[in-house]
Design an enzyme around this catalytic site. Structure first.
Site, mmCIF file in Angstrom:
data_model
loop_
_atom_site.group_PDB
_atom_site.id
_atom_site.type_symbol
_atom_site.label_atom_id
_atom_site.label_comp_id
_atom_site.label_asym_id
_atom_site.label_seq_id
_atom_site.Cartn_x
_atom_site.Cartn_y
_atom_site.Cartn_z
ATOM 1 N N ARG A 15 0.828 -1.219 0.000
ATOM 2 C CA ARG A 15 0.000 0.000 0.000
ATOM 3 C C ARG A 15 0.864 1.272 0.000
ATOM 4 O O ARG A 15 0.924 1.995 -1.006
ATOM 5 C CB ARG A 15 -0.974 -0.032 1.195
ATOM 6 C CG ARG A 15 -2.074 1.006 1.166
ATOM 7 C CD ARG A 15 -1.667 2.384 1.602
ATOM 8 N NE ARG A 15 -1.111 2.445 2.948
ATOM 9 C CZ ARG A 15 -0.519 3.510 3.441
ATOM 10 N NH1 ARG A 15 -0.384 4.618 2.706
ATOM 11 N NH2 ARG A 15 -0.005 3.517 4.674
ATOM 12 N N ASP A 16 1.571 1.510 1.086
ATOM 13 C CA ASP A 16 2.363 2.746 1.187
ATOM 14 C C ASP A 16 3.445 2.744 0.105
ATOM 15 O O ASP A 16 3.778 3.788 -0.476
ATOM 16 C CB ASP A 16 3.008 2.831 2.583
ATOM 17 C CG ASP A 16 3.370 4.233 3.006
ATOM 18 O OD1 ASP A 16 3.843 5.009 2.159
ATOM 19 O OD2 ASP A 16 3.191 4.571 4.192
ATOM 20 N N HIS A 209 8.887 6.997 8.244
ATOM 21 C CA HIS A 209 9.525 7.064 6.928
ATOM 22 C C HIS A 209 11.004 7.404 7.154
ATOM 23 O O HIS A 209 11.380 7.918 8.203
ATOM 24 C CB HIS A 209 8.793 8.078 6.040
ATOM 25 C CG HIS A 209 7.481 7.553 5.536
ATOM 26 N ND1 HIS A 209 7.289 7.120 4.248
ATOM 27 C CD2 HIS A 209 6.300 7.353 6.168
ATOM 28 C CE1 HIS A 209 6.054 6.686 4.096
ATOM 29 N NE2 HIS A 209 5.421 6.826 5.253
ATOM 30 N N CYS A 240 4.196 9.365 0.343
ATOM 31 C CA CYS A 240 2.838 9.781 0.045
ATOM 32 C C CYS A 240 2.901 10.820 -1.070
ATOM 33 O O CYS A 240 3.613 11.821 -0.947
ATOM 34 C CB CYS A 240 2.190 10.370 1.297
ATOM 35 S SG CYS A 240 0.570 11.047 0.978
HETATM 36 P P1 HMG Z 1 -12.658 14.291 -3.203
HETATM 37 O O1 HMG Z 1 -12.235 14.548 -4.603
HETATM 38 O O2 HMG Z 1 -12.874 15.475 -2.318
HETATM 39 O O3 HMG Z 1 -13.921 13.312 -3.141
HETATM 40 O O4 HMG Z 1 -11.544 13.368 -2.568
HETATM 41 P P2 HMG Z 1 -15.461 13.512 -3.463
HETATM 42 O O5 HMG Z 1 -16.204 12.868 -2.341
HETATM 43 O O6 HMG Z 1 -15.742 14.936 -3.804
HETATM 44 O O7 HMG Z 1 -15.628 12.627 -4.788
HETATM 45 C C1 HMG Z 1 -15.016 13.006 -6.010
HETATM 46 C C2 HMG Z 1 -14.887 11.780 -6.898
HETATM 47 O O8 HMG Z 1 -14.065 10.791 -6.261
HETATM 48 C C3 HMG Z 1 -16.207 11.101 -7.213
HETATM 49 O O9 HMG Z 1 -16.105 10.525 -8.513
HETATM 50 C C4 HMG Z 1 -16.253 9.960 -6.217
HETATM 51 O O10 HMG Z 1 -17.027 8.861 -6.646
HETATM 52 C C5 HMG Z 1 -14.787 9.558 -6.155
HETATM 53 P P3 HMG Z 1 -16.678 11.281 -9.811
HETATM 54 O O11 HMG Z 1 -18.160 11.455 -9.526
HETATM 55 O O12 HMG Z 1 -15.934 12.589 -9.914
HETATM 56 O O13 HMG Z 1 -16.380 10.321 -10.928
HETATM 57 N N1 HMG Z 1 -14.452 8.930 -4.884
HETATM 58 C C6 HMG Z 1 -13.979 7.674 -4.763
HETATM 59 N N2 HMG Z 1 -13.672 6.734 -5.678
HETATM 60 C C7 HMG Z 1 -13.230 5.543 -5.201
HETATM 61 N N3 HMG Z 1 -13.076 5.275 -3.886
HETATM 62 C C8 HMG Z 1 -13.355 6.198 -2.956
HETATM 63 C C9 HMG Z 1 -13.843 7.456 -3.391
HETATM 64 N N4 HMG Z 1 -14.215 8.567 -2.725
HETATM 65 C C10 HMG Z 1 -14.587 9.459 -3.646
HETATM 66 N N5 HMG Z 1 -13.178 5.933 -1.682
HETATM 67 C C11 HMG Z 1 -10.876 11.641 -1.019
HETATM 68 C C12 HMG Z 1 -11.617 12.973 -1.201
HETATM 69 C C13 HMG Z 1 -10.708 11.415 0.484
HETATM 70 C C14 HMG Z 1 -11.688 10.521 -1.622
HETATM 71 C C15 HMG Z 1 -9.496 11.749 -1.729
HETATM 72 O O14 HMG Z 1 -8.848 12.872 -1.261
HETATM 73 C C16 HMG Z 1 -8.634 10.546 -1.512
HETATM 74 O O15 HMG Z 1 -8.930 9.447 -1.981
HETATM 75 N N6 HMG Z 1 -7.510 10.754 -0.792
HETATM 76 C C17 HMG Z 1 -6.608 9.648 -0.474
HETATM 77 C C18 HMG Z 1 -5.198 10.069 -0.721
HETATM 78 C C19 HMG Z 1 -4.282 8.951 -0.320
HETATM 79 O O16 HMG Z 1 -4.599 7.777 -0.463
HETATM 80 N N7 HMG Z 1 -3.090 9.311 0.190
HETATM 81 C C20 HMG Z 1 -2.100 8.337 0.590
HETATM 82 C C21 HMG Z 1 -2.506 7.531 1.756
HETATM 83 S S1 HMG Z 1 -2.254 8.352 3.310
HETATM 84 C C22 HMG Z 1 -0.566 8.070 3.657
HETATM 85 O O17 HMG Z 1 0.155 7.585 2.819
HETATM 86 C C23 HMG Z 1 -0.055 8.358 5.035
HETATM 87 C C24 HMG Z 1 0.142 7.081 5.865
HETATM 88 O O18 HMG Z 1 1.033 6.181 5.243
HETATM 89 C C25 HMG Z 1 0.699 7.446 7.250
HETATM 90 C C26 HMG Z 1 1.926 8.364 7.169
HETATM 91 O O19 HMG Z 1 2.918 7.995 6.546
HETATM 92 O O20 HMG Z 1 1.829 9.448 7.761
HETATM 93 C C27 HMG Z 1 -1.189 6.350 6.092
HETATM 94 MG MG MG Z 2 3.194 6.275 5.330
#
Ligand code: HMG
Ligand code: MG
Length: 301
Positions: A15-16, A209, A240
């Site tokens: 994932r990450d 990280h 990320c």
């Molecule tokens: P948004 O654009 O504000 O979402 O994103 P929305 O609710 O306005 O929806 C817009 C579109 O996205 C729509 O589609 C939804 O259907 C779709 P459209 O009508 O335009 O075709 N959508 C989705 N599609 C699939 N699955 C979903 C989903 N939700 C909405 N779940 C949102 C808001 C939170 C969804 C977006 O910002 C997002 O997905 N962010 C995730 C980013 C991410 O994954 N970052 C990396 C992980 S975090 C990390 O790495 C840190 C960690 O490792 C810890 C650390 O290291 O600190 C965990």
């Molecule tokens: Mg991370």
């Protein structure tokens, strides 16, 4: 508090790691990769993310990957979930464990999830309610616990507030993310001292990280405090896309080498882990970001 006798390794590479690779790894290859990690004896493997495909295109095959991997009994395969839509997809895929994520930095929260910290906690509350209805366990992440790529220093009381909110909502474990790897050992210790005031140590994990090469030192520091769950990523993959300048997690091979050398049990098989590391780095076409993996490879030639 002395060093723990056993450390639980949480593998976050699929994932990450793969979320931050410029190329998208073919679904079949991801499945083989995760099956190799299972064979290595890891008991928690974060498989993928049910996030927006527009935000993380590399993991758009979440459902296919999650349903096709060979799941072994006794192993948790959490998936990352940002909102109710992702939660419904995770339920449909028959996930038994999910991970939710919030940040201790307002700017990072906006950049990574397009909402404020408060809004993200409100979303998470709804996700957890759905998870609980389906007997799905929930792990929680707090990002930017030792610094933010946009805001710099983050107040530890802010980290404490967000971590406690996740714990109070029902997360069985809260993983503290040094998202951009800026921490150093004494700061890591202060972090744990602060969070342990509200969450018992046994429910905390370190997710460090390694951007500045400090992760192993930071881990050693928090192991001495009694932390016994460590997130790591095979071959040091990770980062990320919404955290400018972040590189990979601490490499699982490096953590395992250190723990083995200190006589701390993990039940993870080193040669099989190295095989998984070699497999994924060959696919990605770059070297492992793990000194241990590189040394093992060199000595096998
Ligand atoms: P948004 O654009 O504000 O979402 O994103 P929305 O609710 O306005 O929806 C817009 C579109 O996205 C729509 O589609 C939804 O259907 C779709 P459209 O009508 O335009 O075709 N959508 C989705 N599609 C699939 N699955 C979903 C989903 N939700 C909405 N779940 C949102 C808001 C939170 C969804 C977006 O910002 C997002 O997905 N962010 C995730 C980013 C991410 O994954 N970052 C990396 C992980 S975090 C990390 O790495 C840190 C960690 O490792 C810890 C650390 O290291 O600190 C965990
Ligand atoms: Mg991370």
């Amino acid at each position: 508090m002395g060093l723990p006798k056993f450390v639980h390794l949480v593998e976050v590479g699929p994932r990450d790691g793969l979320q931050n690779e410029p190329q998208t790894v073919p679904t079949k290859v991801k499945i083989e990769f995760i099956n190799l990690l299972t064979a290595a004896g890891l008991t928690t493997i974060e498989v993928t993310s049910f996030v927006s495909h527009k935000w993380i295109p590399q993991l758009a095959d979440a459902k296919e990957v999650f349903t096709a991997i060979q799941k072994q009994p006794g192993i948790d395969y959490p998936v990352l979930v940002p909102n109710e839509q992702g939660m419904r997809d995770a339920i449909a895929a028959d996930a038994k464990c999910i991970a939710v994520f919030a940040a201790a930095s307002e700017t990072f929260s906006q950049k990574n999830t397009n909402c404020s910290i408060k809004q993200s906690l409100d979303r998470i509350e709804k996700v957890i309610a759905l998870a609980q209805q389906h007997n799905i366990t929930v792990r929680g992440y707090v990002s930017c616990v030792l610094g933010c790529p946009y805001e710099g220093e983050i107040q530890l009381n802010q980290v404490q507030t967000v971590a406690n909110a996740l714990f109070q909502m029902g997360c069985y474990e809260v993983s503290l993310g040094d998202t951009i790897g800026v921490g150093t050992p004494l700061k890591a210790k202060l972090l744990i001292d602060t969070i342990a005031k509200v969450i018992p140590l046994k429910y905390l994990a370190a997710h460090f990280h390694d951007t500045y090469g400090q992760a192993l030192a930071n881990l050693y520091a928090v192991l001495e405090q009694g932390i016994s769950t460590i997130d790591s990523s095979i071959a040091g993959l990770g980062g990320c896309p919404y955290a400018r300048g972040a590189t990979g997690n601490v490499a699982t091979e490096d953590v395992l080498y250190m723990l083995n050398g200190m006589g701390i049990e993990t039940n993870v098989n080193f040669p099989t882990l190295l095989a998984a590391s070699n497999f994924v780095t060959k696919v990605l076409g770059h070297q492992a970001r793990s000194k241990v993996a590189l040394a093992a490879l060199a000595s096998s030639r």
